[in-house]
Motif scaffolding. Structure first.
Motif, PDB file in Angstrom:
ATOM      1  N   ASN A  15      38.685  46.067  37.526  1.00  0.00           N
ATOM      2  CA  ASN A  15      40.372  45.709  36.986  1.00  0.00           C
ATOM      3  C   ASN A  15      40.787  46.645  35.915  1.00  0.00           C
ATOM      4  O   ASN A  15      40.355  45.919  35.195  1.00  0.00           O
ATOM      5  CB  ASN A  15      40.049  44.424  36.765  1.00  0.00           C
ATOM      6  CG  ASN A  15      40.916  43.034  36.018  1.00  0.00           C
ATOM      7  OD1 ASN A  15      42.251  43.332  36.705  1.00  0.00           O
ATOM      8  ND2 ASN A  15      40.974  42.241  34.909  1.00  0.00           N
ATOM      9  N   PHE A  67      45.069  44.811  38.518  1.00  0.00           N
ATOM     10  CA  PHE A  67      45.731  43.905  39.434  1.00  0.00           C
ATOM     11  C   PHE A  67      45.212  42.656  38.074  1.00  0.00           C
ATOM     12  O   PHE A  67      44.523  42.823  37.385  1.00  0.00           O
ATOM     13  CB  PHE A  67      45.155  43.121  40.042  1.00  0.00           C
ATOM     14  CG  PHE A  67      45.044  44.017  41.257  1.00  0.00           C
ATOM     15  CD1 PHE A  67      46.956  44.358  42.345  1.00  0.00           C
ATOM     16  CD2 PHE A  67      43.860  44.791  42.397  1.00  0.00           C
ATOM     17  CE1 PHE A  67      46.642  45.428  43.357  1.00  0.00           C
ATOM     18  CE2 PHE A  67      43.992  45.927  43.600  1.00  0.00           C
ATOM     19  CZ  PHE A  67      45.277  45.232  43.219  1.00  0.00           C
ATOM     20  N   GLU A 127      38.810  44.282  41.758  1.00  0.00           N
ATOM     21  CA  GLU A 127      38.555  44.713  42.868  1.00  0.00           C
ATOM     22  C   GLU A 127      38.076  45.632  43.785  1.00  0.00           C
ATOM     23  O   GLU A 127      38.652  46.105  44.135  1.00  0.00           O
ATOM     24  CB  GLU A 127      39.456  45.806  41.799  1.00  0.00           C
ATOM     25  CG  GLU A 127      40.964  45.203  41.273  1.00  0.00           C
ATOM     26  CD  GLU A 127      41.592  45.662  40.455  1.00  0.00           C
ATOM     27  OE1 GLU A 127      41.232  47.091  40.409  1.00  0.00           O
ATOM     28  OE2 GLU A 127      42.367  45.497  38.978  1.00  0.00           O
ATOM     29  N   GLU A 129      40.982  43.104  47.310  1.00  0.00           N
ATOM     30  CA  GLU A 129      40.593  43.293  46.186  1.00  0.00           C
ATOM     31  C   GLU A 129      40.836  41.365  46.121  1.00  0.00           C
ATOM     32  O   GLU A 129      41.062  40.090  46.579  1.00  0.00           O
ATOM     33  CB  GLU A 129      41.248  43.132  45.353  1.00  0.00           C
ATOM     34  CG  GLU A 129      41.709  45.025  45.181  1.00  0.00           C
ATOM     35  CD  GLU A 129      42.058  45.633  45.933  1.00  0.00           C
ATOM     36  OE1 GLU A 129      42.763  44.968  47.592  1.00  0.00           O
ATOM     37  OE2 GLU A 129      42.592  46.530  46.236  1.00  0.00           O
ATOM     38  N   THR A 163      52.129  44.692  45.788  1.00  0.00           N
ATOM     39  CA  THR A 163      51.193  44.307  45.738  1.00  0.00           C
ATOM     40  C   THR A 163      52.066  42.795  45.596  1.00  0.00           C
ATOM     41  O   THR A 163      52.962  42.704  45.163  1.00  0.00           O
ATOM     42  CB  THR A 163      50.132  44.151  44.733  1.00  0.00           C
ATOM     43  OG1 THR A 163      50.530  44.317  43.653  1.00  0.00           O
ATOM     44  CG2 THR A 163      49.615  45.318  45.420  1.00  0.00           C
ATOM     45  N   SER A 168      50.095  40.036  41.243  1.00  0.00           N
ATOM     46  CA  SER A 168      48.841  41.093  41.170  1.00  0.00           C
ATOM     47  C   SER A 168      49.568  42.459  40.462  1.00  0.00           C
ATOM     48  O   SER A 168      49.257  43.441  40.667  1.00  0.00           O
ATOM     49  CB  SER A 168      47.970  41.208  41.808  1.00  0.00           C
ATOM     50  OG  SER A 168      48.030  41.423  42.837  1.00  0.00           O
TER      51      SER A 168
END
Length: 517
Positions: free
Chosen positions: A255, A258, A275, A299, A508, A512
């Motif tokens: 991580n 995100f 992820e 993810e 994204t 995130s």
């Protein structure tokens, strides 16, 4: 040190079994990334929210699609206020009758879960609403936003009671404790703060490092004594907030960019997305990763654990929700007591595992009815999943019928206008990159390969990158829609548009989004 998370002490087995979850269902229907998944408090339903602007309700035990929660698109193109953008978070009321959603249009909406109707629309944030939560009594809602503020709302009147200001970056999560007397919030500024929701006063800030990493989420334990904090350095920490010290640390997942959810399961496990596309399950006490669940293609942003059963739901950037259940031996394979029968039972269990025929945690051992198959009937789809993004045959957002005139949706109209601009955008012959929108002067100033002396002699009128045709086209498109630039920023932040032909992974959903600090 032994930690107890449950509100009351219960007899626990001396040796806890190792988690043995298997994939039960893959729920398809969202067009874009799934930003949030939540089990209803009564355990009957799964709520999923997505960057496609739609929240969906599914059956928790059979994976069947129940209904959509979607704002109908405006009948007239000029009426933009009724149209919702991507949903970053959603939450259930304590009685499982109502749902609140937080959207990129800055609104919080309260829905009747059974009828799928909007009861109230709460407006007060001036940027994306990133996180929402009901208090245990469901008479208050807390919302956190990209505007760095938290608002406490009165559900009955729809009015804002308090605006909590204390974060210096977008708020990534809000959650009440078990009796609603405290509210915890986290932010990309690296801070975790505890508030009194009745007064709006800040009570406590958890200690941080000199340069703290962004905080993905913060969540109270079931008994309210601890706070689980996930940060974007691939670490989760269990804080004893009354003593202001870290009790446990959980690692091995990924991580770094995100805002990924983590949670508790049955008071014994810690569960988080990652992820690398997996779900990680840690033993709460030993901090050992007991199981990694692989199945998503991208993810995993969101996870939720069933309130009564050993069931996990996960949502991913691959646009799907997966339901995982603890594999249990069937009654026919667990009735034998002798060693030979045990061996036979083990063989039977392996066969059952291979046949994907496990039952849920509390299924009666006397039942002879086999559990449902792994892949259920495909739920009704509002949109085709052909992957042809250029098709004009998509129905409008929030509708179940194809429009007769096949008009473009709001997102598609914006995308088309951005593509029109992109076709005329020049390429910088210094660095060979496409120049974004009309930021040509800014690009030339920041381009490392540009001849600075030559740049100083270039004026706007003689700029070789700006042709009159380009200027005319940009002016025309801006006059058609003055909100083009705002719409572009909103859509690109949640992965809805990709105007420069770069990899789609660079865009994204807002939940995130990777911020520049």
């Amino acid at each position: 040190m032994e930690i107890t998370l449950q509100p009351s002490k219960e007899s626990q087995p001396s040796k806890k079994p190792i988690p043995s979850y298997v994939a039960k269902y893959t729920l398809k229907g969202h067009k874009k990334a799934v930003s949030s998944v939540k089990f209803s408090p009564d355990g009957k339903w799964i709520l999923s929210a997505s960057a496609d602007g739609i929240a969906k309700i599914w059956g928790a035990y059979d994976g069947k699609h129940v209904r959509d929660l979607a704002v109908a698109p405006p009948k007239k193109k000029v009426n933009k206020e009724q149209f919702t953008l991507g949903i970053s978070d959603a939450a259930w009321s304590h009685d499982s009758k109502y749902i609140c959603t937080g959207s990129d249009d800055g609104c919080i909406r309260i829905w009747d879960a059974e009828k799928g109707e909007i009861l109230k629309t709460l407006k007060g944030h001036n940027n994306f609403v990133f996180t929402v939560a009901f208090n245990p009594s469901s008479n208050l809602i807390a919302s956190g936003s990209f505007d760095e503020n938290i608002i406490i709302w009165d559900v009955k009147t729809g009015t804002a009671l308090h605006t909590l200001q204390g974060h210096s970056e977008p708020v990534t999560s809000v959650q009440f404790n078990r009796d609603g007397s405290l509210l915890v919030s986290s932010s990309y500024d690296g801070m975790v703060r505890i508030w009194d929701p009745s007064t709006g006063q800040a009570l406590q800030t958890l200690p941080t490092e000199p340069d703290p990493p962004p905080v993905s989420f913060a969540a109270f334990s079931p008994n309210g004594r601890y706070i689980l904090v996930g940060t974007q350095n691939s670490t989760m920490k269990l804080w004893n907030h009354t003593e202001k010290k870290i009790s446990k640390t959980y690692t091995e997942h990924t991580n770094t960019q995100f805002c990924i959810f983590g949670t508790f399961s049955m008071g014994e496990w810690v569960v988080s997305g990652s992820e690398d596309g997996k779900i990680y399950i840690w033993n709460l006490q030993t901090r050992v990763v007991e199981q990694r669940l692989a199945g998503h293609e991208k993810e995993v942003l969101a996870v939720s654990c069933h309130p009564k059963e050993s069931i996990i739901a996960s949502g991913s950037l691959d646009n799907t929700v997966k339901v995982w259940a603890w594999a249990r031996p069937t009654s026919s394979s667990s009735s034998s007591s002798s060693s030979s029968s045990s061996s036979s039972s083990s063989s039977t269990n392996n066969n059952n595992n291979n046949n994907n025929n496990q039952s849920f945690n509390n299924t009666s051992s006397s039942s002879t009815t086999p559990p449902p198959s792994f892949i259920p009937e495909q739920p009704p789809q509002l949109y085709p999943r052909s992957g042809n993004n250029n098709s004009n045959n998509y129905p409008q957002e929030g509708t179940q019928k194809m429009t007769e005139n096949k008009e473009l949706t709001r997102d598609e109209q914006i995308q088309q206008r951005i593509n029109d601009i992109h076709k005329l955008l020049p390429v910088c012959f210094y660095c060979n990159e496409t120049i974004p929108l009309i930021d040509i002067s800014l690009h030339l100033q920041n381009c490392h390969d540009v001849d600075r002396e030559a740049l100083e002699s270039i004026t706007k009128d003689s700029n070789p990158w700006v042709t009159r045709q380009l200027q005319s086209k940009i002016t025309q498109l801006q006059s058609e829609n003055q909100q083009l630039e705002t719409d572009y920023k909103v859509l690109s932040s949640r992965g809805a548009v990709n105007p420069f032909g770069t990899s789609s992974s660079s865009y994204t959903p807002s939940r995130s989004k990777k911020f520049n600090r």
